[in-house]
Design a protein around this motif. Structure first.
Motif, PDB file in Angstrom:
ATOM      1  N   ASN A  13       0.856  -1.183   0.000  1.00 25.03           N
ATOM      2  CA  ASN A  13       0.000   0.000   0.000  1.00 25.03           C
ATOM      3  C   ASN A  13       0.896   1.239   0.000  1.00 25.03           C
ATOM      4  O   ASN A  13       2.120   1.135   0.111  1.00 25.03           O
ATOM      5  CB  ASN A  13      -0.974   0.009   1.191  1.00 25.03           C
ATOM      6  N   ARG A 181      -5.594   4.439   5.271  1.00 24.60           N
ATOM      7  CA  ARG A 181      -5.932   3.063   5.611  1.00 24.60           C
ATOM      8  C   ARG A 181      -7.443   2.910   5.787  1.00 24.60           C
ATOM      9  O   ARG A 181      -8.017   1.858   5.464  1.00 24.60           O
ATOM     10  CB  ARG A 181      -5.197   2.628   6.884  1.00 24.60           C
ATOM     11  N   VAL A 185     -10.149   0.346   3.856  1.00 22.54           N
ATOM     12  CA  VAL A 185     -11.143  -0.485   4.536  1.00 22.54           C
ATOM     13  C   VAL A 185     -12.552  -0.178   4.038  1.00 22.54           C
ATOM     14  O   VAL A 185     -13.360  -1.088   3.817  1.00 22.54           O
ATOM     15  CB  VAL A 185     -11.057  -0.267   6.063  1.00 22.54           C
ATOM     16  N   GLU A 214      -3.068   1.863  12.303  1.00 25.15           N
ATOM     17  CA  GLU A 214      -3.546   0.880  11.330  1.00 25.15           C
ATOM     18  C   GLU A 214      -4.480  -0.130  12.002  1.00 25.15           C
ATOM     19  O   GLU A 214      -5.481  -0.546  11.398  1.00 25.15           O
ATOM     20  CB  GLU A 214      -2.361   0.186  10.662  1.00 25.15           C
ATOM     21  N   LEU A 215      -4.177  -0.527  13.223  1.00 29.27           N
ATOM     22  CA  LEU A 215      -5.080  -1.413  13.948  1.00 29.27           C
ATOM     23  C   LEU A 215      -6.431  -0.739  14.181  1.00 29.27           C
ATOM     24  O   LEU A 215      -7.490  -1.370  14.060  1.00 29.27           O
ATOM     25  CB  LEU A 215      -4.458  -1.822  15.284  1.00 29.27           C
ATOM     26  N   ALA A 218      -8.521  -0.505  10.947  1.00 29.80           N
ATOM     27  CA  ALA A 218      -9.132  -1.775  10.561  1.00 29.80           C
ATOM     28  C   ALA A 218     -10.486  -1.973  11.239  1.00 29.80           C
ATOM     29  O   ALA A 218     -11.323  -2.743  10.754  1.00 29.80           O
ATOM     30  CB  ALA A 218      -8.197  -2.932  10.914  1.00 29.80           C
ATOM     31  N   SER A 260      -7.451  -3.572  20.641  1.00 27.65           N
ATOM     32  CA  SER A 260      -7.831  -4.392  19.494  1.00 27.65           C
ATOM     33  C   SER A 260      -8.100  -5.826  19.944  1.00 27.65           C
ATOM     34  O   SER A 260      -9.052  -6.468  19.492  1.00 27.65           O
ATOM     35  CB  SER A 260      -6.719  -4.360  18.445  1.00 27.65           C
ATOM     36  N   ILE A 309      -7.232 -11.206   9.901  1.00 28.94           N
ATOM     37  CA  ILE A 309      -6.638 -10.513   8.751  1.00 28.94           C
ATOM     38  C   ILE A 309      -7.348  -9.182   8.533  1.00 28.94           C
ATOM     39  O   ILE A 309      -6.716  -8.143   8.298  1.00 28.94           O
ATOM     40  CB  ILE A 309      -6.727 -11.393   7.489  1.00 28.94           C
ATOM     41  N   GLN A 311      -8.680  -7.352  10.650  1.00 23.87           N
ATOM     42  CA  GLN A 311      -8.346  -6.415  11.724  1.00 23.87           C
ATOM     43  C   GLN A 311      -6.852  -6.079  11.763  1.00 23.87           C
ATOM     44  O   GLN A 311      -6.379  -5.458  12.718  1.00 23.87           O
ATOM     45  CB  GLN A 311      -8.782  -7.021  13.058  1.00 23.87           C
ATOM     46  N   SER A 312      -6.091  -6.498  10.737  1.00 24.05           N
ATOM     47  CA  SER A 312      -4.651  -6.223  10.625  1.00 24.05           C
ATOM     48  C   SER A 312      -3.825  -6.891  11.720  1.00 24.05           C
ATOM     49  O   SER A 312      -2.684  -6.501  11.959  1.00 24.05           O
ATOM     50  CB  SER A 312      -4.374  -4.706  10.630  1.00 24.05           C
ATOM     51  N   VAL A 315      -1.219 -10.700   8.726  1.00 23.19           N
ATOM     52  CA  VAL A 315      -0.968 -10.159   7.389  1.00 23.19           C
ATOM     53  C   VAL A 315      -0.941 -11.305   6.392  1.00 23.19           C
ATOM     54  O   VAL A 315      -0.259 -12.310   6.605  1.00 23.19           O
ATOM     55  CB  VAL A 315       0.377  -9.399   7.344  1.00 23.19           C
ATOM     56  N   TYR A 325       0.727 -16.480   5.660  1.00 18.48           N
ATOM     57  CA  TYR A 325       0.325 -15.474   6.635  1.00 18.48           C
ATOM     58  C   TYR A 325       1.482 -15.248   7.603  1.00 18.48           C
ATOM     59  O   TYR A 325       2.351 -16.101   7.788  1.00 18.48           O
ATOM     60  CB  TYR A 325      -0.912 -15.939   7.412  1.00 18.48           C
TER      61      TYR A 325
END
Length: 747
Positions: A13, A181, A185, A214-215, A218, A260, A309, A311-312, A315, A325
């Motif tokens: 990205n 990000r 989503v 990033e978390l 997501a 998270s 995945i 929810q980051s 990966v 993964y």
């Protein structure tokens, strides 16, 4: 235009912000040989380092005048390495350096980097900071063209090191990152348009740490920015209690990860914890076996993994072995703490070990078939997990034999895929004690079988490394113990490899005798696999050197037919080499070249340097016989460079050395000493890939370069002259007698 070498991953990205930091890091790269990028986990160190390194790469094409990074930019990910003894191996692996010679890996690295100009990015070294610092110091002192960009949570503290602390993003960049990000989503919708103040406050609450942002982004699949902010605000104090020893930003990151984690469903939290036992990339089948149970049915694992995945937390990545993964180290460490809290770490590590032991056993069976390239790629991807599995066996009371079993089962990977040094490391460790802690004495049980297999595999690996003393000791011990415990299969493998040792040390009569004995035992036992086919190819080669070409060709044809029926390629490549040797001996150069071209291609595919360098040597001799001494000299130079990674050139054997000397004599006589030396130097400068390309392209030019009064046909071999050359050489320098190597098969 030649491609620029390197292994930097493609960015999945868009890189957002960090313009000032990027400019400063780029400036530092022009003035310092060692820069260490430090910062809290999740602050974006790796992403910035890789992005800056990619920008520093020269464009494909002619080398720039300063030759800066002309040998590329290479990323070594060290976070999964826990054993200091594997640090050098991991770096060699990242640099794609293959060495069969038995030299210490540090020496191999020094040799490889001595005359290269490249940037090395070392990522995730903090668990091995002292040995990593010693490694970097050593390489920088000895390799003037090397530059290192280290990435970790603390400096290496070396002389000449320039430390570059990376702070969290500024507010503007943080909001842009979250928006980018979030748009990924939400399918293009940007929350800054409607929720600008909320997003900026969210970034402030998360200290603008990229991983935390990033978390949080997501979570927009299920929550609005206002809901995310309220949940973080409500839990901030609670989630940072009990963290007095941590820096505020560490606590903030743990808050984001913990938040998270709290928002995950129970099944997701459980899978997160269990996934932490994986030391590197993993695939779905491994997850389903290792992590499933009554509280997490195998049928639900894919859906739960998909949520992680989304929810980051996990990966997804495409690898040579297929879809895989991985977890970021910070996220994995958080999961490992929860697994410890559940008192389930030991059980999950054993399930992890059992999966990879089973996978290795399955690969060993499947290696005799058409899936060899797929298995090689799978083993490469699984290597960090295979290491963790062997390590667990060797550190657990009473389970050393399991480590011996796993290290022995992977013989096809160590010997067939350019991993001799790594294999030797584990085999030596597994066999170092007579019996590990709590190990019962040998009693002919499964433990003995595991140890015997590790012994003959160690002997095989040591032979290919040129360590004949270790090979002899291991194989004799294996043969004697196999006799004592009535293990006929281990006895056959020990005799087989003793025959291989005799072959490579030039004792052809003894090699024939031992190899025939082993092959007879294999027939009686019903054993058929790549090792057995290799034994037939090795017997055929001994017959070539003994002058029985018809029998050798018949054996090779038999091996090739079996390989064609089964789809086996690795053993086939050696049969092709031996068949080519017989064709060359008979003067059938066109046939020999075609056979060698296929063999070279297969060896290069599997990165089998032993087979590749032998085929390159013979290709040089064929080329000289075709009347192209200059090209033959280039190929000899390329082979000479490969021998440095294999071991003693031509195994130190007069028998293997005679054809090489014949080729050199012809080329040197045709070109003159100075021109011959220049062509050899040209070949030595070629990379492995370039050397293979050169060999497969065939002789350059349209006419041969030969001395006046001669024709290219004068250089064609004949059976009589070639066998005479071998016999003369052996007469001048006798091979080792049987007594130097040991008794016969029945011993």
């Amino acid at each position: 235009m030649r491609p620029v070498p390197g292994n930097l991953p493609a960015e999945l990205n868009r890189f957002v912000g960090r313009a000032d930091e990027l400019a400063e890091l780029t400036r530092l790269l022009t003035g310092f040989r060692l820069i260490t990028l430090v910062g809290v986990g999740g602050v974006g160190k790796t992403r910035l380092a890789v992005h800056a390194a990619a920008r520093a790469l020269p464009a494909p094409g002619p080398e720039d005048p300063e030759k800066r990074y002309c040998d590329g930019v290479w990323l070594a990910e060290l976070s999964s390495v826990r054993d200091p003894g594997l640090l050098d191996h991991a770096l060699a692996d990242a640099l794609r350096v293959t060495d069969h010679s038995g030299r210490p890996p540090r020496e191999v690295l020094r040799t490889h980097l001595a005359d290269r100009r490249l940037l090395l990015v070392l990522d995730g070294f903090e668990q091995l900071v002292d040995p990593c610092a010693e490694l970097v110091r050593d390489l920088l002192r000895r390799c003037p063209g090397l530059q290192v960009l280290a990435v970790g949570r603390r400096p290496l503290r070396l002389e000449g090191e320039r430390v570059f602390p990376l702070a969290p993003m500024d507010g503007t960049d943080a909001a842009r990152l979250f928006a980018e990000r979030a748009a990924d989503v939400l399918g293009g919708s940007c929350p800054l348009d409607e929720h600008g103040d909320t997003v900026r406050e969210l970034c402030r609450r998360l200290d603008s740490i990229p991983l935390a942002l990033e978390l949080a982004a997501a979570r927009l699949r299920a929550l609005s920015p206002d809901q995310i902010l309220r949940r973080i605000d409500d839990r901030f104090h609670l989630l940072t209690e009990g963290s007095r020893g941590e820096l505020p930003r560490h606590r903030t990151l743990r808050t984001a990860i913990g938040w998270s984690h709290e928002l995950c469903a129970p099944a997701e939290r459980l899978l997160w914890a269990r996934l932490s036992v994986f030391a590197g990339p993993f695939d779905l089948e491994a997850v389903e076996y290792v992590c499933a149970g009554p509280d997490l049915p195998a049928g639900s694992v894919l859906d739960v993994l998909g949520e992680l995945i989304a929810q980051s937390v996990v990966v997804r990545e495409d690898t040579a072995a297929g879809v895989g993964y991985r977890m970021l180290d910070t996220v994995r460490a958080y999961g490992a703490e929860w697994l410890d809290a559940l008192a389930d770490t030991g059980r999950m590590r054993r399930r992890h070990r059992d999966w990879y032991m089973g996978l290795a056993a399955w690969w060993e069976l499947e290696w005799f078939g058409p899936r060899q390239a797929e298995i090689a790629a799978g083993a490469d991807s699984a290597l960090p997990n295979l290491r963790a599995a062997i390590e667990l066996c060797l550190e657990t009371d009473g389970e050393t034999y399991l480590g011996q079993c796993l290290a022995g089962t992977l013989w096809f990977y160590w010997a067939g895929c350019g991993r001799l040094t790594e294999g030797r490391h584990w085999l030596d460790r597994a066999l170092a004690p007579a019996a590990g802690p709590g190990e019962p004495p040998h009693d002919g049980s499964r433990r003995d079988g595991s140890r015997l297999k590790a012994l003959w595999v160690l002997g095989y690996v040591a032979i290919l490394q040129g360590d004949n003393a270790t090979a002899t000791g291991a194989l004799y011990e294996c043969r004697e113990e196999a006799t004592r415990t009535s293990n006929a299969l281990a006895h056959a493998y020990a005799v087989h490899r003793l025959g291989c040792l005799a072959l490579l040390t030039g004792d052809m009569p003894r090699a024939e005798r031992l190899l025939r004995s082993a092959l007879g035992s294999y027939r009686e036992l019903g054993e058929i696999n790549s090792n057995v086919l290799m034994g037939r190819a090795e017997l055929a080669l001994s017959l070539v050197f003994l002058g029985d070409l018809d029998a050798a060709v018949a054996l090779c044809a038999d091996v090739r037919e079996i390989c064609e029926d089964s789809g086996e390629r690795w053993a086939r490549s050696y049969a092709l080499y031996v068949h080519a040797f017989a064709a060359w001996t008979r003067g059938r150069l066109t046939e020999a070249r075609a056979l060698l071209a296929e063999a070279v291609t297969i060896h290069h595919t599997f990165n089998d340097l032993v087979g590749l360098v032998l085929a390159m040597e013979l290709m040089a001799l064929v080329t000289a016989g075709e009347g192209y001494p200059a090209e033959a000299a280039v190929l000899q130079g390329a082979a000479g460079r490969l021998w440095r990674s294999v071991g003693v050139p031509l195994f130190g054997s007069p028998t293997f050395g005679a054809p090489h000397e014949q080729c050199e004599r012809r080329a040197r006589e045709a070109l003159g000493p100075r021109a011959y030396g220049a062509r050899v130097a040209e070949g030595r400068a070629l990379s492995q890939a370039a050397a293979v390309e050169r060999a497969l392209a065939g002789p350059r030019g349209t006419s041969a370069s030969v001395p006046p009064g001669r024709s290219p046909d004068d250089h064609r071999p004949t059976p009589d002259t070639d066998r005479e050359t071998v016999r003369d050489r052996e007469t001048r320098e006798p091979a080792g007698s049987p007594g130097q190597i040991g008794g016969e098969a029945a011993g």
